[in-house]
Design an enzyme around this catalytic site. Sequence first.
Site, PDB file in Angstrom:
ATOM      1  CG  PHE A 134      -1.899   1.164   1.171  1.00  9.31           C
ATOM      2  CD1 PHE A 134      -3.113   1.015   0.511  1.00  9.31           C
ATOM      3  CD2 PHE A 134      -1.598   2.400   1.733  1.00  9.31           C
ATOM      4  CE1 PHE A 134      -4.017   2.075   0.416  1.00  9.31           C
ATOM      5  CE2 PHE A 134      -2.493   3.465   1.643  1.00  9.31           C
ATOM      6  CZ  PHE A 134      -3.703   3.294   0.982  1.00  9.31           C
ATOM      7  CG  ASP A 219       5.686   3.618   1.967  1.00  2.00           C
ATOM      8  OD1 ASP A 219       5.663   4.122   3.104  1.00  2.00           O
ATOM      9  OD2 ASP A 219       4.688   3.593   1.224  1.00  2.00           O
ATOM     10  CE  LYS A 248      -0.085   5.335   7.759  1.00  2.00           C
ATOM     11  NZ  LYS A 248      -1.504   5.629   7.869  1.00  2.00           N
TER      12      LYS A 248
HETATM   13  N1  PLP Z   1       2.374   4.233   2.485  1.00  2.00           N
HETATM   14  C1  PLP Z   1       2.057   3.428   3.509  1.00  2.00           C
HETATM   15  C2  PLP Z   1       2.982   2.305   3.851  1.00  2.00           C
HETATM   16  C3  PLP Z   1       0.887   3.643   4.246  1.00  2.00           C
HETATM   17  O1  PLP Z   1       0.601   2.814   5.263  1.00  2.00           O
HETATM   18  C4  PLP Z   1       0.054   4.718   3.901  1.00  2.00           C
HETATM   19  C5  PLP Z   1      -1.201   4.967   4.628  1.00  2.00           C
HETATM   20  O2  PLP Z   1      -1.750   4.088   5.269  1.00  2.00           O
HETATM   21  C6  PLP Z   1       0.416   5.538   2.820  1.00  2.00           C
HETATM   22  C7  PLP Z   1       1.581   5.278   2.135  1.00  2.00           C
HETATM   23  C8  PLP Z   1      -0.449   6.711   2.402  1.00  2.00           C
HETATM   24  O3  PLP Z   1      -0.380   7.708   3.351  1.00  2.00           O
HETATM   25  P1  PLP Z   1      -1.481   8.882   3.357  1.00  2.00           P
HETATM   26  O4  PLP Z   1      -2.793   8.257   3.724  1.00  2.00           O
HETATM   27  O5  PLP Z   1      -0.976   9.855   4.397  1.00  2.00           O
HETATM   28  O6  PLP Z   1      -1.509   9.479   1.999  1.00  2.00           O
END
Ligand code: PLP
Length: 391
Positions: A134, A219, A248
Amino acid sequence: MTEPFTPGISPHLMTTYAPPPVTFVRGEGSWLYDPEGKPYLDFLCGLAVTGLGHAHPAVAEAVAAQARTLLHVSNLFGNEIGPEVAATIDRLLGGGGRIFFCNSGAEANECAVKLARKWAGPGRHVVVSAYGSFHGRTLATLHATGQPEKHEMFQPLPEGFRHVAWEDPADLERALDPTVAAVLLEPVQGEGGVNPASAAYLTAVRRICDERGLLLIVDEIQTGLGRTGRWFGFEHAGIRPDVVTLAKALGNGMPIGACWARADVADAFKPGDHGSTFGGQPLATSAARATLRVMEAEDVPARAEAAGRRLRAALEATKGVGQVRGLGLLLAVELIEGEAKAVTRQLLERRPAGLVVNAVTPTALRLAPPLLVSDDEVDQAVAMLDEVLNG
Ligand code: PLP
């Protein structure tokens, strides 16, 4: 006539989320409160956001003081806080990099993808990521997200993304050709079910990227800043990425994201290549500065490692719990029986206090408690789960 107000449910909000089961009006430390004052132990932290707990005094004071001083200046001008926060993040990442600030995780990954394309040059634009991953909800990060069922309704998605089997270096090698610029991976697939990458896999991916001259983008949006028991999830494998994305937990609830890159990679961006109205503005970076100061003072990786060990052991000893997986304070609990959604509902509805977790798969609960959670709170949460599972 105005309609009666039901907290949290509104005909004026798009229906992108299921109707909320509860509305929260206040938080303090590891606890949330609904309009009736009922307490809930928050073992989700807004999906790994409020790592220091709710209303942390240092963050609250920093935000309030900054709001009275200077909320915003555009990136046409300097501010004093962004560069300081960037220096701290760079130091935590081992140094030698530069940072772009944005407002969310998806934006941090968008920055990483654009940077990889600019760095690699024309004809080398493909980013390879893993099935089950994700990476966000914008069109490009949605395509990077390795969940094809989420793609179909939004086709056509931006070209230049390819997916490979998780934990399978040979599949990655098969997917590579001269159009590939970068590999993008989470050290623990969070939304995908809390699946940690093995050290062997991350080491193999690093080697493949080195051999082929590809960027390794990690990520750390869900895993970064102490959550896994190290500052960053990739540290468990002893590797060093070329690009790291964060969001986050960085602002403890204030929206802020960051894309870090090795300086020689970052230098592919020239003035005008990328930007953000709000990215790096003083209010968000003041929250990040306060958050990082507390995180360092409290040594949150060590706290998360110790609390994670206690939580995992107690969960493993609970009847009705099967596999417990994850790292530090990012854990998933496989239920031997029952639907995870129904269990999360029962945990919420429990009295006198509820427990907040989420169903990360149909059969697994995700736990992401505050990094400063106390032993007593860990024990209370496991007792609540035991009560709901075993009566
Ligand atoms: N990358 C990862 C690993 C995530 O867990 C998330 C959100 O859950 C995101 C990217 C996307 O972040 P945002 O919701 O702040 O755009």
